[in-house]
Structure formats: C-alpha cells, structure tokens
Design an enzyme around this catalytic site. Structure first.
Site, PDB file in Angstrom:
ATOM      1  N   LYS A   1       0.869  -1.186   0.000  1.00 45.57           N
ATOM      2  CA  LYS A   1       0.000   0.000   0.000  1.00 45.57           C
ATOM      3  C   LYS A   1       0.901   1.230   0.000  1.00 45.57           C
ATOM      4  O   LYS A   1       1.953   1.230   0.646  1.00 45.57           O
ATOM      5  CB  LYS A   1      -0.867  -0.062   1.259  1.00 45.57           C
ATOM      6  CG  LYS A   1      -2.000   0.938   1.355  1.00 45.57           C
ATOM      7  CD  LYS A   1      -2.799   0.682   2.651  1.00 45.57           C
ATOM      8  CE  LYS A   1      -3.989   1.610   2.795  1.00 45.57           C
ATOM      9  NZ  LYS A   1      -4.766   1.329   4.025  1.00 45.57           N
TER      10      LYS A   1
ATOM     11  N   SER B   1      -9.682   1.213   3.183  1.00 45.25           N
ATOM     12  CA  SER B   1      -8.835   2.009   2.310  1.00 45.25           C
ATOM     13  C   SER B   1      -7.811   1.201   1.515  1.00 45.25           C
ATOM     14  O   SER B   1      -7.301   1.700   0.515  1.00 45.25           O
ATOM     15  CB  SER B   1      -8.116   3.073   3.133  1.00 45.25           C
ATOM     16  OG  SER B   1      -7.222   2.482   4.049  1.00 45.25           O
TER      17      SER B   1
ATOM     18  N   SER C   1      -9.681  -1.248   7.349  1.00 46.49           N
ATOM     19  CA  SER C   1      -9.124  -0.935   6.035  1.00 46.49           C
ATOM     20  C   SER C   1      -8.436  -2.087   5.304  1.00 46.49           C
ATOM     21  O   SER C   1      -8.137  -1.963   4.123  1.00 46.49           O
ATOM     22  CB  SER C   1      -8.151   0.243   6.137  1.00 46.49           C
ATOM     23  OG  SER C   1      -8.866   1.452   6.079  1.00 46.49           O
TER      24      SER C   1
END
Lengths: 472, 97
Positions: free
Chosen positions: A76, A151, A175
């Site tokens: 990420k 996310s 997330s």
C-alpha cells in the site's frame, strides 16, 4: 494465471527451478495487463529487478535465502519504501521519496520478498472505497462498476487480480478487512502492536495496524511470521508468539464460537446474512460449539471511532506543513500563508473533513465532552469483549453489512460512507486481531466471514481461519 | 441538534491551518454538524466507574538505548527533501508581516 502457494514458490526458487527474476517479470506483466483496474499507483521495477538478480546470484552461489525468497509483493502506498515515491495517495505527499523504509518492508526484504509496486488507497487511509484517493479510483475485480473496498482497496484488488501472491495494507478501522470482503481475498488485522508501524504514514496511532492480504491463510501465515514482533523503532510493539505463525492449530472441533448478535441485526443485506449463516452452520456441522453472544455497546463503536480517530488524524496530519518535504504551494507571502495554502491545496476533501472534526473534538471546552467521553466508552467496549471471550474462544460475524457498492453511490454523504465501517471499528478500538476469509458470493459479489480472537492470540486465530477456509 | 456557525468553522480552520474557500466553509459547516449529531449518541451512555483508554497494549515507559542508528544518510540527503534549502538549512517564507 493463478500464483502457486507461497511455500511452493519459495521451495522452487531455493531448488533453482524458478528464478526470482522470472517471478518479478511475471508480476510486472500481470500488473501491466490489468492496469485498467487502477490498483497500482507506481511500479518499482528497477529496484525489484536488481533485488531479484541479487537473490538469484545468491542462490547460484549456494547461499541460504529467506522464507520469502523471490516472492513479489505490492505495498500500500502509505508504506515508506525505496524505488518509487511514497504518496499515501495524497497530493500533499506527491514527489516524496522516502529516505528510509518501513520496518515491515525491511523485514520482508530480509526474508527475500521483492516489492514490485505501490497500491492505491483512500488518501492517508481515510475511507472505505478508494474513492478518496487523490489520484484514481480502483475498480472491483468482480465488477468494474463497483468499489474494491478500502482504504487498502488497491492491495486487495491486486491480490484478487493475481498480480502478486501477497500485498500489504493497513487497518485502522477495517481498512484491510473490508476490502478483503469486497474483493474476495483473505485479509488480516493483527493484535494492536504485533507488527511494527515504523515507516508507515500515521493515521490514528492508537488503532493503526499493519494488514496483510493474500489468497489463502497459509500464504498469510508465512508473511505474518516474517513481520511480527518487537521493533525498537516502534515503542508500541509487543512480543510475538514464540511458536511460528505457520504452525497452525487448524481444527474447529470442540472450539467454542460466538456469533455476535449485534452484527446479525437489521441492516445486514439478506445476501450477506445468508452466506454468513451458511458459514456458521458449516462450522457447527464440523464440530464447533456455536452460541450467540451479545456485545451490547457495539452499536456505539462507530460514534467512538469517529471521535477518537479524527482527533488522532488531526494531530498526525499537522506535520504536513509544506516546509520540510513534499508539496509546498508556490504562492505564499509569508510562513503562515505557506502553511494554510499548502494544506488547503494539498489535502483532499476527506482529509480536511477529518482534520476539522478532530480539531473540534480536541479543542478547548469540548475535549471532555467528546474525546474523553469516547475514550471512556472505549473502555466499556474493551470490557464487553473481554466478557465475551470468557464465554467463547472466537467470535464471528460479517465484515460489512453489504457487498461491494457502486462507485459514486456513497460519495455525496460522508456519514453514510462511514457506516460501511460499522462491523470493523470496534475490534480496532479494542485492539484484538481479526481475519476475513471468503465465504461465498451474493449476486456475483464476494462476502467475507470475519473471525475475531482475544488480543495476542493471532496464531490461534490464523489456525481457526485455516480450518474455516478449508470447510467453506 | 448541533448547528455549527460559519464562525465556528472558520475558527477550526484557523486552528488547523487550513485556508478554506467560502464554499468549503458552508459544506463543512453542514457535514461537521451532521457528524457531531451522530456522535452525540454517546451523551447518554453510562460510564460510571470507568476510566478512559488511550492505548491498549498495557505497555509502560518503553525505553531503548539512546544510540545513533546508521541509516546511510547524510543531513544533506534529508535537506534535499525540503522544497527550499540554503546553506545547510531549510528555507521558509518570512514569519512576520
């Protein structure tokens, strides 16, 4: 093409049947081929190829290589990593080249894993759909008109699309778990403190954890085993299990499992409910002792979360002032203007919204009514989870009330978007580990079963998840 | 009902060092009011006898040796990250006036 199990990949690399370079090229080709999904912000091909060549040379020389030798992964983009910018999908960090790497990345590299790309996210981790990314919206691998969750949506989509065998996410309030559910992969949030956050862009420090996304629990265990444990650079890290996280007690027989009553109440989509009920029946049939458990304060968790987390966000994001690194506005007369204009143009709408909420609840005269009150209700939640775990070994429930929603469906109403987190935030506030395993489909979209364990029982949790994965 | 005023929002924006447009002020006024309304459900919760939790690990006073870690970087490498630097220092706009 589907990636083999991580353990099999590494065995072949060690035996010289497969090279790290071949694996990196295969990952880069898959990323390029599936670029329409917009899962990836940047590729780190140059560094990845150099690292692969070094690993291949080491193997040729007969040197010992680590438990992830040659395995490509995607991080990420809120992990500080070499080879590309680290932006957290925000304009304010555009152009930032990290001067050091996250501990998690370093540990994976020491084990021989190779970072090939940085994944898209809701900027700074603020969101549940990747629609808050300042750069692009990632598309759901099962339906391109829908979100992949967030996310860590880019990371989940990357794994679901077979770009790489594993991806790193973060999980502050769901997330990694919610995108795992929406995209149909395995997603894990460890006990708070099990994996170092050093070098990861901070969102809410009292609930931030490092998430992992894979296709299987076995793959996940190999990766977690490499990252887990104390780090002098993160004072909140805790001792890891002395036994390997790959040594999993994978049996449901006789295990006491509690279905969280509040998670099965109204508001859960019928298709989601059906798959979760089916999974619970399967566990029962396999010999688990299933009971219903109530955690009465769970409906309050979202309100607690949306006080505590914006408060910590407003504090953590105060460092982005445009003076020391990354973006700075060119048109400012003085220092004060440089701050306010850099932050106004560098932060997206959601980051600003959360900074404003956080500033409000921490401001003089409101602190006790909001922040202190929320932290006290948090204690109530902790106590209720502790009581539940006196009755059962594990808790289960859905991961989100719905399957993946349409792109644009929730963007006009921030509060409605926050409701997507309703089944994941309590665990973050309490600090316990939770894992999501695929539990079938509803109208062609994945549903994820969420399993939770008491704090520091991550290995036991991975064990029951492995058994459940096999049954489902 | 929590109803923030324009002035409330502008004060928050000042505290948070955010230069908001008029349109943003109005948007955040409505949205923040809605969020504060939502979290107001905690008002009536009985928390008698409970202490607030600010961290969940139970760790206390975590120390490490105060020694230099070699990151293989020079001060110059870090200064290069700054938008502007001069003579080995970060350069900022004037603070007064």
């Amino acid at each position: 093409m589907v990636w083999p199990a991580i353990a099999d990949i590494v065995a072949k690399v060690r035996a010289g049947e497969l090279t790290a370079s071949e694996l990196v090229e295969r990952a880069l080709a898959a990323i390029a081929e599936k670029s329409d999904y917009q899962a990836v912000i940047a590729i780190t091909s140059e560094r990845a190829r150099a690292r692969a060549a070094a690993i291949d040379a080491a193997i040729k020389n007969g040197e010992t290589v680590g438990p992830l030798a040659g395995v490509p992964f995607i991080a990420k983009d809120n992990f500080l990593a070499f080879g590309a910018e680290t932006t957290a999908a925000s304009n304010i960090l555009k152009g930032f080249n990290a001067p050091y790497q996250a501990t998690a990345i370093n540990r994976l590299e020491e084990a021989g894993a190779i970072c090939v790309a940085k994944a898209n996210l809701d900027a700074f981790g603020h969101g549940g759909s990747t629609e808050n990314s300042d750069f692009m919206i990632t598309k759901n691998p099962h339906d391109i008109t829908r979100v992949p969750g967030g996310s860590s949506g880019g990371s989940a989509a990357a794994v679901a699309l077979d770009m790489v065998p594993f991806a790193l996410g973060t999980d502050t309030g769901g997330s990694s778990r919610q995108p795992a559910s929406f995209s149909g992969v395995v997603g894990f949030k460890p006990t708070y403190g099990l994996i170092s956050r050093s070098g990861v862009v901070a969102m809410a420090s009292s609930t931030d954890t490092i998430g992992t996304l894979t296709r299987t629990v076995d793959d996940l265990a190999v990766v977690v085993d490499v990252m887990a444990g104390k780090d002098p650079l993160d004072g909140t890290t805790i001792d890891r299990d002395v036994i390997s996280y790959t040594d999993l007690p994978a049996d449901v027989t006789g295990k006491k499992i509690g279905v969280i009553k509040e998670f099965m109440a109204e508001g859960v989509e019928p298709g989601v409910r059906a798959q979760i009920e089916k999974a619970v029946e399967t566990l029962k049939a396999a010999g688990a002792d299933v009971v219903e458990v109530s955690i009465p304060s769970i409906p309050l968790a979202l309100a607690v979360y949306y006080i505590v987390v914006p408060a910590e966000i407003s504090s953590n994001l105060s460092r982005y002032d445009g003076q020391r690194y990354a973006y700075s506005t060119p048109d400012a007369e003085n220092l004060e203007e440089s701050y306010t204009k850099t932050r106004a143009s560098g932060f997206g709408a959601e980051a600003k919204r959360r900074i404003m909420v956080g500033t409000y609840v921490l401001s003089s005269g409101y602190y006790d009514a909001y922040y202190r009150k929320a932290q006290t209700v948090r204690t109530k939640l902790i106590n209720e989870f502790a009581e539940a775990f006196q009755q059962v070994d594990f808790l289960v429930g859905p991961t989100a009330p719905t399957t993946a929603f349409k792109i644009g469906q929730n963007t006009d109403d921030p509060l409605h978007m926050y409701l997507a987190d309703i089944m994941t935030v309590a665990q973050s506030l309490v600090g316990i580990p939770a894992i999501v395993v695929p539990a079938g489909m509803s109208d062609g979209l994945p549903v994820g079963l969420q399993i939770m364990a008491p704090a520091r029982q991550d290995r036991q949790l991975l064990g029951i998840a492995k058994a459940t994965e096999k049954l489902l | 009902m929590t109803q923030l005023t324009r002035e409330d929002v502008l004060k928050l924006a000042r505290l948070a060092r955010l230069d908001l447009t008029d349109e943003e002020v109005e948007t955040y006024r409505k949205e923040l009011s809605a969020v504060l309304d939502y979290v107001a459900q905690l008002d009536g919760v009985d928390v008698a006898g409970l202490e607030p939790t600010s961290q969940v690990t139970g760790l206390k006073n975590v120390m490490r040796e105060d020694k230099v870690i070699d990151y293989g970087m020079s001060p110059h490498d870090l200064l290069r990250l700054a938008p502007k630097s001069q003579d080995g220092q970060i350069k900022v706009k004037r603070m007064l006036g």
